[in-house]
Design a protein around this motif. Sequence first.
Motif, PDB file in Angstrom:
ATOM      1  N   TYR A 186       3.201 -13.551 -14.915  1.00  0.00           N
ATOM      2  CA  TYR A 186       2.276 -12.694 -14.331  1.00  0.00           C
ATOM      3  C   TYR A 186       0.836 -13.221 -14.491  1.00  0.00           C
ATOM      4  CZ  TYR A 186      -0.247  -8.436 -13.416  1.00  0.00           C
ATOM      5  OH  TYR A 186      -1.278  -7.430 -12.756  1.00  0.00           O
ATOM      6  N   GLY A 197       4.454  -2.331   2.656  1.00  0.00           N
ATOM      7  CA  GLY A 197       5.167  -2.030   1.256  1.00  0.00           C
ATOM      8  C   GLY A 197       6.600  -2.850   1.750  1.00  0.00           C
ATOM      9  N   LYS A 230      -2.103 -14.578 -11.631  1.00  0.00           N
ATOM     10  CA  LYS A 230      -3.212 -13.930 -11.414  1.00  0.00           C
ATOM     11  C   LYS A 230      -4.264 -15.055 -11.670  1.00  0.00           C
ATOM     12  CE  LYS A 230      -1.893 -10.003 -10.377  1.00  0.00           C
ATOM     13  NZ  LYS A 230      -2.020  -9.653  -9.016  1.00  0.00           N
ATOM     14  N   VAL A 248       5.863  -9.529   1.497  1.00  0.00           N
ATOM     15  CA  VAL A 248       4.704 -10.507   1.683  1.00  0.00           C
ATOM     16  C   VAL A 248       5.042 -11.808   0.886  1.00  0.00           C
ATOM     17  CG1 VAL A 248       3.162  -8.925   2.642  1.00  0.00           C
ATOM     18  CG2 VAL A 248       3.405  -9.190   0.169  1.00  0.00           C
ATOM     19  N   THR A 283      -1.127   3.418 -12.765  1.00  0.00           N
ATOM     20  CA  THR A 283       0.031   3.497 -11.813  1.00  0.00           C
ATOM     21  C   THR A 283       1.270   3.227 -12.180  1.00  0.00           C
ATOM     22  OG1 THR A 283       0.109   1.051 -11.449  1.00  0.00           O
ATOM     23  CG2 THR A 283      -1.677   2.191 -10.235  1.00  0.00           C
ATOM     24  N   ILE A 289      -6.361  -8.983  -5.213  1.00  0.00           N
ATOM     25  CA  ILE A 289      -6.306  -7.941  -6.384  1.00  0.00           C
ATOM     26  C   ILE A 289      -5.687  -8.776  -7.691  1.00  0.00           C
ATOM     27  CG2 ILE A 289      -5.600  -5.840  -7.434  1.00  0.00           C
ATOM     28  CD1 ILE A 289      -7.659  -5.609  -5.014  1.00  0.00           C
ATOM     29  N   GLY A 347       1.726  -6.742  -5.595  1.00  0.00           N
ATOM     30  CA  GLY A 347       2.004  -7.393  -6.960  1.00  0.00           C
ATOM     31  C   GLY A 347       3.157  -6.781  -7.681  1.00  0.00           C
ATOM     32  N   ILE A 348       3.636  -7.542  -8.771  1.00  0.00           N
ATOM     33  CA  ILE A 348       4.878  -6.876  -9.462  1.00  0.00           C
ATOM     34  C   ILE A 348       4.422  -7.515 -10.788  1.00  0.00           C
ATOM     35  CG2 ILE A 348       6.854  -6.500  -8.019  1.00  0.00           C
ATOM     36  CD1 ILE A 348       7.824  -9.316  -8.817  1.00  0.00           C
ATOM     37  N   LYS A 371       9.830  -2.017  -0.100  1.00  0.00           N
ATOM     38  CA  LYS A 371      10.882  -1.166  -0.406  1.00  0.00           C
ATOM     39  C   LYS A 371      10.632   0.102   0.143  1.00  0.00           C
ATOM     40  CE  LYS A 371      12.213  -3.327  -4.830  1.00  0.00           C
ATOM     41  NZ  LYS A 371      11.660  -2.847  -6.225  1.00  0.00           N
ATOM     42  N   GLY A 413      -2.980   0.061  -4.036  1.00  0.00           N
ATOM     43  CA  GLY A 413      -2.863  -0.022  -2.414  1.00  0.00           C
ATOM     44  C   GLY A 413      -2.949   1.166  -1.620  1.00  0.00           C
ATOM     45  N   ASN A 465       2.677   0.521 -14.909  1.00  0.00           N
ATOM     46  CA  ASN A 465       2.544   0.942 -16.371  1.00  0.00           C
ATOM     47  C   ASN A 465       3.453   1.736 -16.825  1.00  0.00           C
ATOM     48  OD1 ASN A 465       0.408  -1.104 -16.809  1.00  0.00           O
ATOM     49  ND2 ASN A 465      -0.971   0.250 -15.818  1.00  0.00           N
ATOM     50  N   THR A 525       5.510 -13.411  -5.250  1.00  0.00           N
ATOM     51  CA  THR A 525       5.073 -11.895  -4.748  1.00  0.00           C
ATOM     52  C   THR A 525       3.485 -11.986  -5.194  1.00  0.00           C
ATOM     53  OG1 THR A 525       7.091 -10.962  -5.355  1.00  0.00           O
ATOM     54  CG2 THR A 525       5.260  -9.474  -5.208  1.00  0.00           C
ATOM     55  N   GLY A 570       7.306  -4.865   5.314  1.00  0.00           N
ATOM     56  CA  GLY A 570       7.676  -6.143   5.199  1.00  0.00           C
ATOM     57  C   GLY A 570       7.594  -6.777   3.675  1.00  0.00           C
ATOM     58  N   CYS A 608      -8.740  -6.508 -12.410  1.00  0.00           N
ATOM     59  CA  CYS A 608      -8.286  -5.092 -13.002  1.00  0.00           C
ATOM     60  C   CYS A 608      -7.980  -5.277 -14.457  1.00  0.00           C
ATOM     61  CB  CYS A 608      -7.179  -4.237 -12.091  1.00  0.00           C
ATOM     62  SG  CYS A 608      -7.824  -4.080 -10.388  1.00  0.00           S
ATOM     63  N   SER A 640       0.888  -1.284  -0.022  1.00  0.00           N
ATOM     64  CA  SER A 640      -0.049  -0.051   0.028  1.00  0.00           C
ATOM     65  C   SER A 640       0.824   1.216  -0.039  1.00  0.00           C
ATOM     66  CB  SER A 640      -0.976  -0.016   1.209  1.00  0.00           C
ATOM     67  OG  SER A 640      -0.525  -0.665   2.178  1.00  0.00           O
TER      68      SER A 640
HETATM   69  P1  NDP Z   1       2.381  -0.448  -8.108  1.00  0.00           P
HETATM   70  O1  NDP Z   1       3.524  -1.048  -8.597  1.00  0.00           O
HETATM   71  O2  NDP Z   1       2.116   0.923  -8.274  1.00  0.00           O
HETATM   72  O3  NDP Z   1       2.569  -0.893  -6.510  1.00  0.00           O
HETATM   73  C1  NDP Z   1       2.909  -2.007  -6.094  1.00  0.00           C
HETATM   74  C2  NDP Z   1       2.829  -1.995  -4.578  1.00  0.00           C
HETATM   75  O4  NDP Z   1       3.183  -3.412  -4.236  1.00  0.00           O
HETATM   76  C3  NDP Z   1       3.897  -1.161  -4.011  1.00  0.00           C
HETATM   77  O5  NDP Z   1       3.144  -0.506  -2.836  1.00  0.00           O
HETATM   78  C4  NDP Z   1       4.933  -2.115  -3.428  1.00  0.00           C
HETATM   79  O6  NDP Z   1       5.744  -1.683  -2.534  1.00  0.00           O
HETATM   80  C5  NDP Z   1       4.336  -3.489  -3.234  1.00  0.00           C
HETATM   81  N1  NDP Z   1       5.075  -4.538  -3.414  1.00  0.00           N
HETATM   82  C6  NDP Z   1       5.579  -5.222  -4.355  1.00  0.00           C
HETATM   83  N2  NDP Z   1       6.133  -6.448  -3.771  1.00  0.00           N
HETATM   84  C7  NDP Z   1       5.978  -6.299  -2.719  1.00  0.00           C
HETATM   85  C8  NDP Z   1       6.447  -7.267  -1.477  1.00  0.00           C
HETATM   86  N3  NDP Z   1       7.101  -8.487  -1.874  1.00  0.00           N
HETATM   87  N4  NDP Z   1       5.820  -7.154  -0.418  1.00  0.00           N
HETATM   88  C9  NDP Z   1       4.978  -6.042  -0.136  1.00  0.00           C
HETATM   89  N5  NDP Z   1       4.912  -5.290  -0.927  1.00  0.00           N
HETATM   90  C10 NDP Z   1       5.052  -5.477  -2.291  1.00  0.00           C
HETATM   91  O7  NDP Z   1       1.325  -1.454  -8.627  1.00  0.00           O
HETATM   92  P2  NDP Z   1      -0.188  -1.420  -8.889  1.00  0.00           P
HETATM   93  O8  NDP Z   1      -0.932  -0.520  -7.691  1.00  0.00           O
HETATM   94  O9  NDP Z   1      -0.551  -0.846 -10.109  1.00  0.00           O
HETATM   95  O10 NDP Z   1      -0.648  -2.934  -8.567  1.00  0.00           O
HETATM   96  C11 NDP Z   1      -1.267  -3.475  -7.413  1.00  0.00           C
HETATM   97  C12 NDP Z   1      -1.905  -4.526  -7.736  1.00  0.00           C
HETATM   98  O11 NDP Z   1      -3.128  -4.697  -8.753  1.00  0.00           O
HETATM   99  C13 NDP Z   1      -0.949  -5.797  -8.122  1.00  0.00           C
HETATM  100  O12 NDP Z   1      -1.140  -6.943  -7.501  1.00  0.00           O
HETATM  101  C14 NDP Z   1      -1.195  -5.792  -9.699  1.00  0.00           C
HETATM  102  O13 NDP Z   1      -0.667  -6.953 -10.295  1.00  0.00           O
HETATM  103  C15 NDP Z   1      -2.630  -5.391  -9.671  1.00  0.00           C
HETATM  104  N6  NDP Z   1      -2.854  -4.896 -11.036  1.00  0.00           N
HETATM  105  C16 NDP Z   1      -2.619  -3.732 -11.557  1.00  0.00           C
HETATM  106  C17 NDP Z   1      -3.002  -3.458 -12.760  1.00  0.00           C
HETATM  107  C18 NDP Z   1      -2.430  -1.863 -13.329  1.00  0.00           C
HETATM  108  O14 NDP Z   1      -2.785  -1.700 -14.657  1.00  0.00           O
HETATM  109  N7  NDP Z   1      -1.896  -1.304 -12.639  1.00  0.00           N
HETATM  110  C19 NDP Z   1      -3.920  -4.238 -13.773  1.00  0.00           C
HETATM  111  C20 NDP Z   1      -4.173  -5.457 -13.093  1.00  0.00           C
HETATM  112  C21 NDP Z   1      -3.759  -5.792 -11.535  1.00  0.00           C
HETATM  113  P3  NDP Z   1       7.149  -1.218  -2.660  1.00  0.00           P
HETATM  114  O15 NDP Z   1       7.518  -0.366  -3.392  1.00  0.00           O
HETATM  115  O16 NDP Z   1       7.310  -0.729  -1.180  1.00  0.00           O
HETATM  116  O17 NDP Z   1       8.102  -2.540  -2.737  1.00  0.00           O
END
Ligand code: NDP
Length: 243
Positions: free
Chosen positions: A153, A34, A157, A62, A188, A138, A90-91, A36, A16, A191, A111, A60, A183, A11
């Motif tokens: 990926y 989060g 999902k 996850v 965000t 999500i 997610g990544i 990082k 998030g 992309n 992840t 942490g 989604c 988040s």
């Molecule tokens: P962002 O890249 O904007 O944000 C990803 C978030 O996930 C960050 O807060 C990051 O924190 C955190 N994160 C990543 N890896 C870890 C980990 N191992 N442990 C804890 N936190 C982690 O992505 P979105 O907001 O776009 O995506 C959120 C979710 O939505 C994902 O699951 C993605 O697959 C899904 N989604 C997104 C779409 C899109 O178009 N954006 C479309 C479909 C699904 P930190 O930087 O601190 O590591």
Amino acid sequence: MKRRTVLITGSSRGIGRACALAFSGAGYHVFINGRKSRDKLEKLAEEIRSSGGTCTVLPGDVSRPEDVRALFLKIEAETDGLDVLVNNAGIAWFGLLTDMTDEDWNTVISTNLSSAFYCCRAAIPYMVSRKSGRIINISSMWGTSGASCEAAYSASKAGLNGLTKALAKELAPSNIQVNAIACGVIDTDMNARLDAEERSALMEEVPAGRFASPEEAAKMVLMLAEAPEYLTGQIIGFDGGFI
Ligand code: NDP
């Protein structure tokens, strides 16, 4: 703690982060997480508190079961269990499957999918004991349709969708609802790799003619958290008509 509680993984940014603000606005105590961006989490915490909300910062990774265990020990110290778990972290990984290393594959799966397993496993006992709780995963439209150059990926999902449906059946007798949001393209950092030309080409493919904002996605997540209890086991498309 009297407020309802929610853990939103990942988040610090994007969907998030928008979810954290939406749930806080709806009166929830928000556990934000989060891996990082500690500074971004602290800024978000400040924003929540300055608007009268409450939250706990839980950094942490996850994708690591030991980190999730530590995270839940902190949650248990503050509350008698979560009302809502949002598995959002997610990544993405773009490229040919044949170019993926074992490590790349395992990082995407741990992840995006194993993290949900670790968090659900920790959250469920408390929800079962109270006979109430919501789990919202999500997911992505690619989990339904598959995307070229995003095989891992898409697989992660699709796995999350399977987990959602199976767990919904397992937990329905305990009055716990498990749903996922598939989604489409949400605007965000995920992309950010797209250049202007790629963005407009992708936008043309979306019948709605635009990407969604993270705030719109968060509104959908909050709606699911508040939806009638009979809604469970669903993969709800949120893609502007893409699929
Ligand atoms: P962002 O890249 O904007 O944000 C990803 C978030 O996930 C960050 O807060 C990051 O924190 C955190 N994160 C990543 N890896 C870890 C980990 N191992 N442990 C804890 N936190 C982690 O992505 P979105 O907001 O776009 O995506 C959120 C979710 O939505 C994902 O699951 C993605 O697959 C899904 N989604 C997104 C779409 C899109 O178009 N954006 C479309 C479909 C699904 P930190 O930087 O601190 O590591």
